[in-house]
Design an enzyme around this catalytic site. Structure first.
Site, PDB file in Angstrom:
ATOM      1  N   HIS A   1      31.459  59.900  29.028  1.00  0.00           N
ATOM      2  CA  HIS A   1      30.915  58.798  28.176  1.00  0.00           C
ATOM      3  C   HIS A   1      29.864  58.238  28.986  1.00  0.00           C
ATOM      4  O   HIS A   1      28.734  57.979  28.554  1.00  0.00           O
ATOM      5  CB  HIS A   1      31.815  57.812  27.928  1.00  0.00           C
ATOM      6  CG  HIS A   1      32.418  56.757  29.196  1.00  0.00           C
ATOM      7  ND1 HIS A   1      33.380  57.122  29.985  1.00  0.00           N
ATOM      8  CD2 HIS A   1      31.685  55.588  29.429  1.00  0.00           C
ATOM      9  CE1 HIS A   1      33.604  56.253  30.792  1.00  0.00           C
ATOM     10  NE2 HIS A   1      32.317  55.327  30.843  1.00  0.00           N
TER      11      HIS A   1
ATOM     12  N   HIS B   1      29.327  45.452  37.735  1.00  0.00           N
ATOM     13  CA  HIS B   1      30.689  45.456  37.160  1.00  0.00           C
ATOM     14  C   HIS B   1      31.806  46.007  38.104  1.00  0.00           C
ATOM     15  O   HIS B   1      31.336  46.770  39.121  1.00  0.00           O
ATOM     16  CB  HIS B   1      30.697  46.132  35.725  1.00  0.00           C
ATOM     17  CG  HIS B   1      30.396  47.577  35.904  1.00  0.00           C
ATOM     18  ND1 HIS B   1      29.242  48.036  36.398  1.00  0.00           N
ATOM     19  CD2 HIS B   1      30.902  48.641  35.287  1.00  0.00           C
ATOM     20  CE1 HIS B   1      29.227  49.466  36.308  1.00  0.00           C
ATOM     21  NE2 HIS B   1      30.157  49.719  35.701  1.00  0.00           N
TER      22      HIS B   1
END
Length: 313
Positions: A115, A179
């Protein structure tokens, strides 16, 4: 104008968590800007700099970067699970050019992309089966990491190859910004996790679903302030985007992996895809950033950035 750029964060959580409506609307508006930008540019070829999250690349052989001659989506988080339309002859010529610049890139005739690589293309085009693309893997999760200067040099070599092409080329960088999702680290992994990080290809549907659910659960807990992961760092994100905007790609060289871990999270290294893409565009000429979006989104476990850029007239 023969070259242009889209760099954007990705998140497997786009369809699996529920941020406030105004946040979702803002992100979708940013995606609309990117779709319009790509539709206006009408690229003949996409050069897609993407990371991997231990779906296609593992520690049994982890290159710093790899150019795909043929590629197939892994289908994680319901992402693209079919073949990509890779012009193999161009990919082969690109790899040879990069190697001739004394940059020893890996190549793959059977690349698997997850992804993190395909989400921007899916957002822009939906069905990506017919879109001509050269997938370029940039290691962004598995230490040890190359110096950022080497990523810049790699991106520069890719850009130089396309500088005088007759094709319209869109460079895409996918990932970041700050992140720290729940991806196992080899230094602290259990024996079971270490085996997965080394060769965890093609998991059972049950194993993949369980892994994905852990990430979804972590995102929901993070949004509630309960997850044991690093917070997002909007200041670091905005400073990085300013470097992108400056056009001085050598400023990327100052980013040090250990410092990035400490202040922006273990997956902040995905900005390496942005470094490669912006360096590729800069190799073609001076550029200007034409659109910027940024918002820290805990539900997506990402400082979420989107940019587009074109060469100056």
């Amino acid at each position: 104008m023969k070259q242009a750029l889209v760099c954007m964060s990705h998140s497997p959580l786009l369809e699996h968590t529920d941020p406030p409506a105004e946040v979702k609307a803002a992100v979708e508006a940013a995606f609309d800007q990117v779709r319009a930008f790509a539709a206006d540019f009408k690229p003949d070829l996409i050069v897609n700099f993407g990371p991997d999250h231990y779906n296609g690349f593992f520690y049994d052989l982890m290159p710093p970067f790899c150019i795909g001659y043929q590629a197939h989506g892994t289908g994680d988080y319901d992402s693209w699970d079919g073949p990509l339309n890779v012009p193999t002859d161009i990919a082969e010529a690109l790899a040879q050019y990069v190697i001739d610049q004394d940059i020893e890139t890996a190549i793959s005739r059977k690349m698997e992309v997850d992804h993190g690589a395909v989400q921007p293309m899916e957002i822009i085009y939906g069905d990506i089966s017919s879109i001509p693309v050269i997938p370029v893997f940039v290691n962004s999760v598995a230490p040890p990491f190359s110096k950022m200067s080497r990523i810049r040099e790699f991106g520069t070599a890719v850009g130089e190859f396309f500088k005088n092409t007759d094709m319209k080329v869109l460079f895409i960088g996918s990932g970041g910004l700050s992140h720290d999702p729940p991806v196992p680290q080899i230094a602290t992994a259990t024996d079971e996790q270490r085996a997965f990080l080394t060769d965890g290809r093609h998991p059972t549907p049950e194993a993949r679903a369980a892994r994905q659910q852990r990430t979804i659960d972590t995102a929901k807990a993070f949004a509630r302030g309960e997850a044991d992961i690093m917070d997002l760092n909007p200041e670091w994100d905005r400073e990085f985007m300013e470097v992108c905007k400056s056009g001085d790609v050598k400023r990327f060289d100052a980013y040090i992996p250990a410092e990035m871990d400490a202040v922006a999270g273990h997956s902040s290294h995905e900005v390496r895809t942005w470094v490669a893409a912006y360096s590729a565009l800069r190799a073609c000429g001076e550029y200007e950033v034409t659109y910027e979006f940024y918002k820290p989104i805990k539900e997506y476990i990402a400082g979420f950035g989107v940019t587009t850029a074109v060469l100056k007239p």
